[in-house]
Design an enzyme around this catalytic site. Sequence first.
Site, PDB file in Angstrom:
ATOM      1  CG  LEU A 229      44.243  25.358  24.795  1.00 35.67           C
ATOM      2  CD1 LEU A 229      43.892  25.492  26.260  1.00 35.67           C
ATOM      3  CD2 LEU A 229      45.748  25.400  24.582  1.00 35.67           C
ATOM      4  CB  CYS A 230      41.026  21.480  19.571  1.00 34.72           C
ATOM      5  SG  CYS A 230      39.445  21.774  20.343  1.00 34.72           S
TER       6      CYS A 230
ATOM      7  CG  MET B  91      35.955  20.852  21.469  1.00 35.41           C
ATOM      8  SD  MET B  91      34.643  21.902  22.138  1.00 35.41           S
ATOM      9  CE  MET B  91      34.864  23.384  21.186  1.00 35.41           C
ATOM     10  CD  GLU B  92      37.451  17.698  16.920  1.00 35.67           C
ATOM     11  OE1 GLU B  92      38.619  18.108  17.031  1.00 35.67           O
ATOM     12  OE2 GLU B  92      36.789  17.310  17.904  1.00 35.67           O
TER      13      GLU B  92
ATOM     14  CG  ASP C 245      27.589  33.944   3.755  1.00 33.21           C
ATOM     15  OD1 ASP C 245      27.609  35.190   3.819  1.00 33.21           O
ATOM     16  OD2 ASP C 245      28.179  33.312   2.851  1.00 33.21           O
TER      17      ASP C 245
END
Length: 157
Positions: free
Chosen positions: A75-76, A113-114, A128
């Site tokens: 929903l962003c 959110m970013e 990783d």
Amino acid sequence: MAEFSHVNERGEASMVDVSSKDATVREARAEGYVRMESDTLQAIIDGNHHKGDVFGVARIAGIQAAKQTSLLIPLCHPLMLSKVAVDFDIDQAGSRIRVHALCKLTGQTGVEMEALTAVSVATLTLFDMCKAVDPGMVIEGIRVLEKKGGKTGHWEA
């Protein structure tokens, strides 16, 4: 307590309509940590890691992730970011790396959110790149540190 903004009057998930909001300068900072063995941290610091420039790769991954947030978080809103910075601080005493992200734009919705996505993917990339020599690493403490702009103004953790 404020109501959830991503739920419509029927209780369904809904993208927030920001079309009536004023475009303002908005900024968010977030952080997260990767805790690891001291030998792993030292190899990164010395530039002796067998996969090369660990910080360079994680920085680019974080920046790319911030730009792709709306594709990852349902929903962003897709945003025209004007600035994304991902930086690293070494905490040798704690045997960890702090990842810090800053996202900025002029727009109608915030960039928390970013910033969180940038930190999340940068920490995942560090994991990783080092997991073959240190599979016990821990990613922790991902959070928003500060947001500026918009109707709610300035907030700091």
